[in-house]
Design a protein around this motif. Structure first.
Motif, PDB file in Angstrom:
ATOM      1  N   GLY A 120      10.465  41.561 -28.880  1.00 23.76           N
ATOM      2  CA  GLY A 120       9.128  41.452 -29.445  1.00 23.76           C
ATOM      3  C   GLY A 120       8.297  40.406 -28.729  1.00 23.76           C
ATOM      4  N   ALA A 121       7.015  40.365 -29.064  1.00 22.73           N
ATOM      5  CA  ALA A 121       6.092  39.386 -28.498  1.00 22.73           C
ATOM      6  C   ALA A 121       6.120  38.132 -29.361  1.00 22.73           C
ATOM      7  CB  ALA A 121       4.690  39.956 -28.421  1.00 22.73           C
ATOM      8  N   ILE A 122       6.313  36.970 -28.754  1.00 25.06           N
ATOM      9  CA  ILE A 122       6.380  35.717 -29.511  1.00 25.06           C
ATOM     10  C   ILE A 122       5.382  34.720 -28.947  1.00 25.06           C
ATOM     11  CG2 ILE A 122       8.822  36.039 -30.062  1.00 25.06           C
ATOM     12  CD1 ILE A 122       9.406  33.826 -27.970  1.00 25.06           C
ATOM     13  N   ARG A 123       4.999  33.799 -29.786  1.00 25.13           N
ATOM     14  CA  ARG A 123       4.187  32.641 -29.383  1.00 25.13           C
ATOM     15  C   ARG A 123       4.908  31.395 -29.871  1.00 25.13           C
ATOM     16  NH1 ARG A 123      -2.216  31.744 -29.290  1.00 25.13           N
ATOM     17  NH2 ARG A 123      -1.742  32.789 -27.325  1.00 25.13           N
ATOM     18  N   TYR A 124       5.401  30.605 -28.927  1.00 26.88           N
ATOM     19  CA  TYR A 124       6.114  29.367 -29.240  1.00 26.88           C
ATOM     20  C   TYR A 124       5.077  28.250 -29.265  1.00 26.88           C
ATOM     21  CZ  TYR A 124      10.224  26.262 -29.253  1.00 26.88           C
ATOM     22  OH  TYR A 124      11.193  25.341 -29.596  1.00 26.88           O
ATOM     23  N   ALA A 125       4.778  27.733 -30.468  1.00 23.59           N
ATOM     24  CA  ALA A 125       3.670  26.788 -30.647  1.00 23.59           C
ATOM     25  C   ALA A 125       4.186  25.369 -30.846  1.00 23.59           C
ATOM     26  CB  ALA A 125       2.821  27.200 -31.841  1.00 23.59           C
ATOM     27  N   PHE A 126       3.355  24.405 -30.390  1.00 22.96           N
ATOM     28  CA  PHE A 126       3.693  22.985 -30.481  1.00 22.96           C
ATOM     29  C   PHE A 126       2.469  22.220 -30.991  1.00 22.96           C
ATOM     30  CE2 PHE A 126       6.210  24.976 -27.219  1.00 22.96           C
ATOM     31  CZ  PHE A 126       7.493  24.511 -27.464  1.00 22.96           C
ATOM     32  N   HIS A 127       2.750  21.145 -31.732  1.00 23.98           N
ATOM     33  CA  HIS A 127       1.692  20.316 -32.315  1.00 23.98           C
ATOM     34  C   HIS A 127       2.065  18.849 -32.109  1.00 23.98           C
ATOM     35  CE1 HIS A 127      -1.541  19.101 -34.979  1.00 23.98           C
ATOM     36  NE2 HIS A 127      -0.689  18.399 -35.722  1.00 23.98           N
ATOM     37  N   ALA A 128       1.132  18.064 -31.579  1.00 24.83           N
ATOM     38  CA  ALA A 128       1.369  16.639 -31.310  1.00 24.83           C
ATOM     39  C   ALA A 128       0.403  15.795 -32.127  1.00 24.83           C
ATOM     40  CB  ALA A 128       1.191  16.333 -29.820  1.00 24.83           C
ATOM     41  N   THR A 129       0.884  14.660 -32.602  1.00 25.62           N
ATOM     42  CA  THR A 129       0.056  13.711 -33.349  1.00 25.62           C
ATOM     43  C   THR A 129       0.392  12.295 -32.897  1.00 25.62           C
ATOM     44  OG1 THR A 129       1.695  13.528 -35.138  1.00 25.62           O
ATOM     45  CG2 THR A 129      -0.045  15.183 -35.395  1.00 25.62           C
ATOM     46  N   SER A 130      -0.506  11.367 -33.191  1.00 22.65           N
ATOM     47  CA  SER A 130      -0.250   9.949 -32.944  1.00 22.65           C
ATOM     48  C   SER A 130      -0.811   9.155 -34.117  1.00 22.65           C
ATOM     49  CB  SER A 130      -0.888   9.482 -31.629  1.00 22.65           C
ATOM     50  OG  SER A 130      -2.292   9.357 -31.769  1.00 22.65           O
ATOM     51  N   THR A 131      -0.368   7.910 -34.248  1.00 18.45           N
ATOM     52  CA  THR A 131      -0.866   7.068 -35.337  1.00 18.45           C
ATOM     53  C   THR A 131      -2.303   6.626 -35.097  1.00 18.45           C
ATOM     54  OG1 THR A 131       0.145   5.139 -34.261  1.00 18.45           O
ATOM     55  CG2 THR A 131       1.417   6.242 -35.980  1.00 18.45           C
ATOM     56  N   ASP A 132      -2.884   6.939 -33.927  1.00 19.73           N
ATOM     57  CA  ASP A 132      -4.303   6.693 -33.679  1.00 19.73           C
ATOM     58  C   ASP A 132      -5.179   7.743 -34.346  1.00 19.73           C
ATOM     59  OD1 ASP A 132      -3.829   4.509 -31.649  1.00 19.73           O
ATOM     60  OD2 ASP A 132      -2.881   6.166 -30.607  1.00 19.73           O
ATOM     61  N   GLY A 133      -4.554   8.752 -34.972  1.00 17.31           N
ATOM     62  CA  GLY A 133      -5.311   9.830 -35.594  1.00 17.31           C
ATOM     63  C   GLY A 133      -5.609  10.984 -34.657  1.00 17.31           C
TER      64      GLY A 133
END
Length: 205
Positions: A171-184
């Motif tokens: 199947g078709a997949i999208r491997y997603a990533f999310h980054a955050t920092s304490t600076d907002g």
């Protein structure tokens, strides 16, 4: 001696978007005080780093007691450098793969700013078609998610995460990533892969 009551005109002409005063205008005129100073509040339009160029004019106001008109007596330029952290994310992986193959994904976490980004954390949500095998640096497993705590990221620095995963279904997949920092700060990225499912069909007549 200081001259009070003259006009200083500021105008943003180039570079990072910024505005003057409570009206958020690109142009402002202020009167000099008893010390000959014409101060104007300048604020950036966003939280990113950059440089704003400002054109400055010194203007003698019109004299109501004579015919002397409003007159520009001098001008110059200055630049304002905005220092701020940044956070950017880029993900890449194989565009196609087969079931049972090992897939390698690469995530680049960068700080395009000119001051450190504090306590950067990257998370993913593993697609059901993939099975996590390993990563460098090592991830902390949180159910169907993985988390990487990268700490502080210096200015202009890049941190790379390499992930090994096995394709367990087509199947078709999208491997997603999310980054955050304490600076907002936040950043998102994703890599798309088409996983081919082998098949065999036999017709007998």
């Amino acid at each position: 001696a200081p001259i009070a009551g003259w006009i200083i005109r500021y105008e943003i002409v180039d570079g990072t978007s910024a505005t003057f005063g409570p009206n958020n205008s690109p142009v402002i005129e202020v009167r000099t005080d008893e010390n000959g100073l014409g101060n104007a509040p300048l604020q950036p339009a966003d939280s990113g780093p950059g440089v704003t160029q400002v054109h400055i004019e010194v203007i003698r106001p019109a004299d109501p007691n004579s015919d002397a008109p409003r007159t520009k007596l001098g001008e110059g330029f200055t630049s304002v450098t905005w220092s701020a952290p940044g956070l950017a994310l880029h993900a890449s992986g194989p565009p196609t793969a087969a079931v049972d193959a090992t897939l390698v994904y690469r995530v680049e976490v960068s700080n395009p700013g000119d001051v450190p980004t504090r306590e950067v954390v990257v998370e993913d949500v593993l697609p059901p078609n993939l099975e996590f095998i390993s990563s460098s640096p090592q991830a902390q497993s949180l159910g169907n998610r993985c988390q990487w705590r990268l700490g502080d990221l210096p200015p202009k620095a890049v941190q790379v995460i390499e992930i090994n995963a096995r394709a367990v279904a087509g199947g078709a997949i999208r491997y997603a990533f999310h980054a955050t920092s304490t600076d907002g700060l936040q950043a998102d990225a994703a890599a798309d892969t088409e996983i081919a499912q082998p098949s065999l069909r036999l017709n007998v007549t």
